[in-house]
Write a protein that holds these residues in place. Structure first.
Motif, PDB file in Angstrom:
ATOM      1  N   THR A  53       0.879  -1.279  -0.093  1.00  0.00           N
ATOM      2  CA  THR A  53      -0.054  -0.057  -0.043  1.00  0.00           C
ATOM      3  C   THR A  53       0.754   1.195   0.088  1.00  0.00           C
ATOM      4  N   ILE A  54       0.221   2.142  -0.529  1.00  0.00           N
ATOM      5  CA  ILE A  54       1.000   3.562  -0.548  1.00  0.00           C
ATOM      6  C   ILE A  54       0.857   4.163   0.919  1.00  0.00           C
ATOM      7  N   MET A  55      -0.256   3.783   1.584  1.00  0.00           N
ATOM      8  CA  MET A  55      -0.290   4.490   2.991  1.00  0.00           C
ATOM      9  C   MET A  55       0.709   4.043   3.739  1.00  0.00           C
ATOM     10  N   THR A  56       1.333   2.954   3.637  1.00  0.00           N
ATOM     11  CA  THR A  56       2.431   2.447   4.420  1.00  0.00           C
ATOM     12  C   THR A  56       3.677   2.722   4.329  1.00  0.00           C
ATOM     13  N   ASP A  57       3.941   3.793   3.184  1.00  0.00           N
ATOM     14  CA  ASP A  57       5.061   4.422   2.863  1.00  0.00           C
ATOM     15  C   ASP A  57       5.491   5.318   3.937  1.00  0.00           C
ATOM     16  N   PRO A  58       6.874   5.157   4.236  1.00  0.00           N
ATOM     17  CA  PRO A  58       7.228   6.014   5.536  1.00  0.00           C
ATOM     18  C   PRO A  58       6.927   7.479   5.587  1.00  0.00           C
ATOM     19  N   GLU A  59       6.647   8.097   4.345  1.00  0.00           N
ATOM     20  CA  GLU A  59       6.389   9.481   4.218  1.00  0.00           C
ATOM     21  C   GLU A  59       4.884   9.946   4.515  1.00  0.00           C
ATOM     22  N   ILE A  60       4.012   8.897   4.508  1.00  0.00           N
ATOM     23  CA  ILE A  60       2.652   9.236   4.515  1.00  0.00           C
ATOM     24  C   ILE A  60       2.199   9.547   6.066  1.00  0.00           C
ATOM     25  N   ALA A  61       2.502   8.726   6.991  1.00  0.00           N
ATOM     26  CA  ALA A  61       2.287   8.959   8.381  1.00  0.00           C
ATOM     27  C   ALA A  61       3.582   9.178   9.135  1.00  0.00           C
ATOM     28  N   ASP A  62       3.464   9.796  10.331  1.00  0.00           N
ATOM     29  CA  ASP A  62       4.373  10.023  11.346  1.00  0.00           C
ATOM     30  C   ASP A  62       4.841   8.675  12.084  1.00  0.00           C
ATOM     31  N   LYS A  63       4.124   7.831  12.143  1.00  0.00           N
ATOM     32  CA  LYS A  63       4.468   6.689  12.724  1.00  0.00           C
ATOM     33  C   LYS A  63       3.953   5.707  11.863  1.00  0.00           C
ATOM     34  N   THR A  64       4.449   4.683  11.350  1.00  0.00           N
ATOM     35  CA  THR A  64       3.950   3.541  10.308  1.00  0.00           C
ATOM     36  C   THR A  64       4.035   2.407  11.087  1.00  0.00           C
ATOM     37  N   TYR A  65       3.310   1.450  11.177  1.00  0.00           N
ATOM     38  CA  TYR A  65       3.521  -0.025  11.801  1.00  0.00           C
ATOM     39  C   TYR A  65       2.668  -0.886  10.620  1.00  0.00           C
ATOM     40  N   ILE A  66       3.796  -1.640  10.252  1.00  0.00           N
ATOM     41  CA  ILE A  66       3.544  -2.725   9.272  1.00  0.00           C
ATOM     42  C   ILE A  66       3.306  -3.917  10.256  1.00  0.00           C
ATOM     43  N   GLU A  67       2.043  -4.305  10.851  1.00  0.00           N
ATOM     44  CA  GLU A  67       1.907  -5.268  11.856  1.00  0.00           C
ATOM     45  C   GLU A  67       0.434  -5.924  11.608  1.00  0.00           C
TER      46      GLU A  67
END
Lengths: 560, 527
Positions: A53-67
């Motif tokens: 997903t694009i949303m899990t690209d590190p620039e989209i959110a401040d903290k991204t958890y792929i969990e």
């Protein structure tokens, strides 16, 4: 009213892996939501298990958890990140279910996380069959009559007031297996018995059948000051009985009278109010009895859905983005429309074109399976096309599918009448082409209507495409006039299909035909200037401009 | 500074085998080109995507991705070139027709794509580079198929040449099965030949994603499949970095990837599939374009490969784009982007639509059937696998009853995982054959009856909630046997089940790690 300042950190839950019924539309909505919240200065904590997903690209959110999207993992993230709020309405049913579970387990309370976008009570009311039914009764809206039964005796008690035909749905079976329709007492007896056996908890839902009714969806947004807008109305070409995700759908609704449209508008706003969706977008589905015009409410989704992604693309109105901003306290009149920059989000979109969505199926991968379309969604993707007319729109959608089909002809002349008839009666992935074949054989609109229950307006449009196709096939590239070729392009005929009909090649058609023009998707039917470069092609006829010397210059109206 | 317009062709409707991964790659391409100062023009017809958000590109054309419409847009926009390598097969199919109309295809040339896709031309290249491929042949009749199969030796993978994406591909074990296949399933003729490949049994399958600029080649990652060769690469769980491979094998694979990328003149992304058996490396397939593993690799290594590749397409060099990588002294054997001491496992697992299609046998095979994917990340391999399983909807139990039934060829390999499970406190149930074998190897199990024997049988026990995890490997031929009903019951009752020995072993490790350590979470930005 400005945005909320009592919250700084917002947790956004994605929709997990792509499955049938929950696809990339939630990457689109989640990405938009995260961007919108960041734009407003909030810190976004995002969790999704899907790396594609694009949303899990590190620039989209401040903290991204792929969990993994399971309650204990989300609790760990909440414990670590301490968000002030949870926005669960952009990640499909997965996010909504998790939010409910986190609430019910007291986890949100424990870490003092507020649910925004939709309250727990509203979600429950929209999703619990009984609560929803009661709510609709309170505001005087009709729903299909239904009852849950646990024995044959109970079943026979309720069938008197539900009436035939009745749909039998066993509870908690995988993907709705064991469901059936009964048309008489005898069938009812055997089918309810089978349904009770199929259900692991020995329970079936009996529901009044609305199969064959017309189906509509309304995409509605509401803010905390009770302002409401209808973003888009969508009509299903395929009548009730086929999952919306598996239906060909058209926006805006084509066969409603203005009076009926206003009724649906009022109904859908009433539904949002009663359910208590205070900030955000919802999708409300209706069925209409084609005989007497009665509307039934079928269901509502208190969240961004597949249909809202479609409505956003169809109108240019970014539902997920606006929903995220409403969730943090803005009102519709305070938000501006990006496309016109001039109008606020409380300005309802107007469209001067027609959008068609066609689902894409992959039954070839599962040859053992029954490919009849039912209320359980089976399609794996979809395409959308924009045209000036329904004919152009649907023909463009057909070639978008990438099935090697460039029109409504796929060589069905080899089948006998019985097969064609059966394929029109029984919903399947190729029904549109079988209907066209029916018209090619001279069947009437009424005849195909009685087989398919598809509204005559749509059938008539399809018939006109087929009629023109037959007219074209009498000609060659040498004998066809420029005017006829132009009409064909306006009706959405592809160069490839024209080449077949005129017995020539795609290149030669290309050399001969008029050029396409490009139009803007602008949310406002050209009433205001559009700043967003979002285009579709068409073969709009020539426009004239009066010059100072009195002469008229003709040009093709292109906006790109 | 105005650098001109570039058109990026999207991936069209989602379908099995071409999903959201390609939209991800297209969006990255748009972002990269805008960063480089070009006007990025997106063409796509799928409303479910980020690429069709009007915010993503400089211009969006919501149009069918077919020659007619793409040419219309090119005529109106006059771009300096068109990008076809990020949207999967959809835009790739248009590369040659567009070129015939004089359109400039940016990045790897259509000619190179053709070499990689044409079996004869590719074979020549492999021979020239002194690399190795499984033996293969093309049969134009039933008789020829039998002769080729006997020359190559069974088992073989067969598929008709005219279908893409593993459709109708079959693993065939003997002449009888081959004849059945050519007589019933497919049509073989002069112009519709049958492709035959030797099937390297029990080999480890690897995927490699790399970026190249014509001079330098950087390997993004070598991925080791959890399932053995024979399962479609899109349906296999996959691990970065490889967890059973020797360093020198990985170095060798990197070297082979480099040779291929240079020989094909790759400018942009490339994916290579390898099989490894007894330290021999075989090339299965090369695709000089974005693969579906690009987002998974990018997120595992922390570098956006599609974005890097897009910059190469418009003339930038890897040395300029990622200079730091060239300064890295000690590299990880599995990736040119990672330092030697990198110690994090990323595991991709996939999800299947079995619950929508109740008649289908939920078994992995050479044809792709999954719809989506998840990723599990941890420093511990077992925990990464646990998370990947959980993400895909399969929560591994900490204790309870396990049912084991494996094919004869797999029996020797089940002893160790079975022992470990017992140590972890699981009670083992097995049907006759496996029960006997386990007993002979000192493992106590409970005998459970087959479907044809007295009830309650194994399916009854699954349905009664008495079984919590299942290891059931298929015995060659597909049929509606006990195994089919066991798998269906497992799907319906959402019980974790594994159909390969390697999958089962990974599951045992996952359960062990989970029980010992529990799970912890970490944000991408914190690693």
């Amino acid at each position: 009213m400005p945005k909320r300042t009592d919250i700084q950190r917002i947790l956004l839950i994605g929709s997990g892996p792509i499955v049938i019924g929950q696809a990339a539309e939630f990457d689109y909505s989640g990405t938009q939501g995260a961007k919108a919240l960041k734009e407003e200065g909030y810190e976004v904590v995002l969790v999704n298990s899907n790396p594609a997903t694009i949303m899990t690209d590190p620039e989209i959110a401040d903290k991204t958890y792929i969990e993994p999207l399971i309650t204990p993992v989300i609790e760990k993230i909440i414990e670590k990140e301490r968000p002030d709020a949870l926005l669960p309405t952009l990640g499909g049913q997965t996010a909504l279910n998790l939010a409910v579970d986190l609430y019910e387990k007291g986890i949100l309370d424990k870490y003092n996380v507020k649910m925004i976008g939709a309250s727990y009570e509203a979600i429950k009311k929209a999703e619990d069959r009984e609560l929803f039914k009661e709510a609709m009764e309170r505001i005087g809206l009709l729903m299909p009559k239904s009852a849950v039964v646990r024995s044959m005796a109970e079943a026979f008690e309720v069938i008197d007031w539900i009436g035939f035909p009745v749909i039998i749905r066993p509870s908690f079976t995988l993907g709705g297996t064991g469901g059936s329709i009964a048309y008489n007492q005898d069938e009812f007896h055997t089918k309810v018995k089978a349904g009770l056996e199929a259900s692991p908890i020995h329970e079936v839902l009996l529901e009044e059948s609305v199969i064959g009714w017309k189906e509509f969806e309304m995409e509605v947004m509401r803010d905390k000051n009770d302002n409401c807008v209808i973003v888009c109305s969508i009509e299903n070409l395929d009548p009730m009985g086929i999952h919306t995700g598996d239906s060909i759908t058209v926006a805006p609704a084509m066969t409603l009278t203005d009076r009926e449209y206003q009724i649906l508008r009022n109904y859908s706003i009433a539904v949002l109010r009663e359910i208590g969706i205070e900030t955000g977008g919802s999708n409300v589905q209706f069925a209409q009895n084609p005989e007497d015009g009665t509307f039934y409410v079928i269901e509502m989704n208190p969240r961004v859905s597949r249909s809202s992604a479609l409505a956003s693309k169809a109108t240019g109105f970014p539902i997920a983005k606006i929903a995220a901003k409403l969730a943090v306290g803005y009102t519709l009149d305070e938000l501006s429309n990006d496309i016109t920059k001039e109008t606020p989000a409380s300005f309802e979109p107007t469209i001067d074109y027609i959008v068609t969505k066609i689902p894409r199926f992959d039954f070839a991968k599962f040859p053992e399976t029954d490919s009849t379309l039912t209320t359980m969604m089976k399609s794996v993707g979809e395409v959308m096309a924009i045209g000036r007319t329904f004919k152009e729109s649907i023909q463009k959608a057909v070639r978008s599918l990438e099935l090697g089909r460039y029109g409504l002809y796929i060589g069905l002349e080899k089948y006998d009448e019985e097969t064609i008839r059966e394929k029109i009666i029984k919903p399947n992935a190729d029904r549109l082409w079988y209907i066209a074949e029916g018209f090619r054989r001279g069947w009437s609109v009424d005849e195909i209507h009685s087989l398919s229950h598809i509204d005559r307006w749509f059938l008539n449009e399809i018939k006109e495409i087929v009629d023109f196709e037959q007219k074209l096939s009498d000609k060659t590239l040498g004998t066809i006039s420029d005017e006829e070729l132009e009409i064909a392009k306006q009706m959405g005929f592809s160069d490839k299909e024209l080449a077949r009909l005129l017995k020539t090649t795609e290149d030669k058609i290309r050399e001969r035909r008029i050029k396409s023009s490009f139009k803007v998707v602008d949310t406002c039917a050209a009433e205001f200037e559009a700043y967003t470069p979002y285009y579709y092609s068409s073969y709009e006829s020539l426009s004239g401009r009066l010059s100072e010397d009195g002469s008229i210059t003709y040009f093709r109206d292109s906006e790109n | 500074m105005e650098k001109g317009k570039v058109i990026i062709l999207g991936s069209g409707p989602n379908r099995i085998g071409q999903g959201i991964e390609f939209d991800y790659a297209c969006v990255h391409c748009v972002w990269a080109l805008r960063e480089e100062g070009y006007k990025a023009i997106m063409v796509n017809c799928n409303p479910e995507t980020v690429s069709t958000d009007y915010d993503t590109s400089d211009k969006l054309f919501f149009e069918p991705i077919v020659l007619e419409h793409v040419l219309n847009i090119i005529e109106a926009e006059e771009p300096i070139g068109v990008v076809v390598q990020f949207g999967g097969q959809t835009p790739l199919k248009l590369a040659v027709p567009l070129q015939n109309y004089g359109v400039n295809i940016l990045g790897t040339s259509p000619e190179s794509i053709d070499i990689a896709e044409d079996r004869e031309r590719f074979r020549e290249l492999v021979i020239k580079l002194r690399l190795k491929q499984p033996e293969s042949g093309i049969a134009r009749s039933k008789e020829e198929a039998v002769i080729i199969a006997e020359r190559i030796g069974y088992p073989i993978l067969v598929r008709p040449s005219y279908v893409l994406g593993g459709r109708a591909m079959r693993l065939v074990h003997d002449t009888g099965e081959l004849l059945e296949y050519v007589e019933e399933a497919v049509y073989v003729s002069e112009d519709k030949p049958l492709l035959i490949d030797r099937f390297i049994e029990d080999a480890i399958e690897l995927d490699v994603d790399a970026v190249a600029d014509g001079e330098d080649v950087l390997v993004g990652a070598i991925m080791e499949h959890i399932e053995e060769v024979g399962v479609h690469s899109g349906d296999s769980a996959t691990c970065i970095p490889p967890y059973t491979l020797k360093d020198e094998i990985m170095e060798n694979i990197k070297e082979q990837t480099r040779k291929l990328a240079i020989a094909l003149g790759v400018k942009g992304l490339m994916n290579v599939q390898f099989a490894v058996k007894n330290d021999e490396i075989y090339i299965i397939e090369v695709n000089p374009r974005a693969s579906r593993t690009v987002p998974f690799v990018s997120k595992s290594i922390g570098y956006p490969l599609a974005k890097i590749a897009s910059k190469i397409i418009v003339g930038r060099k890897l040395k300029e784009i990622v200079p730091k990588i060239f300064e890295l002294k000690e590299k990880h054997p599995s990736s040119d982007f990672l330092p030697k001491d990198f110690n994090r496992f990323s595991i991709k697992e996939v999800v299947f639509p079995w619950n929508r299609f109740p008649e289908v046998d939920p078994l992995l095979g050479p044809e792709m059937k999954s719809t989506g994917e998840v990723m599990g990340v941890d420093e511990d391999f077992g925990l990464a696998f646990w998370k990947a399983q959980a993400g895909a909807g399969s929560i591994l139990p900490e204790s309870g009853n396990i049912f084991i039934s494996v094919a004869d060829k797999d029996k020797p390999f089940i002893v160790e995982p079975a022992k470990n499970l017992q140590k972890l406190g699981f009670k083992i149930y097995a049907t006759k054959g496996t029960y006997k074998f386990l007993k002979e190897h000192g493992i106590q199990a409970e005998l459970v009856s087959k479907l044809s024997e007295e009830r309650p049988n194994i399916v009854d026990r699954i349905r009664n909630g008495e079984i919590h995890i299942i290891i059931n490997t298929p015995s060659g031929r597909r049929e509606r046997s006990d195994a089919y009903f066991i798998r269906r019951a497992a799907v319906e009752h959402k019980i974790p089940y594994f159909t390969t020995i390697r999958g089962a072993k990974a599951a045992v490790e996952a359960i062990k790690s989970f029980k010992e350590k529990g799970i912890s979470v970490k944000a991408l930005q914190d690693s």
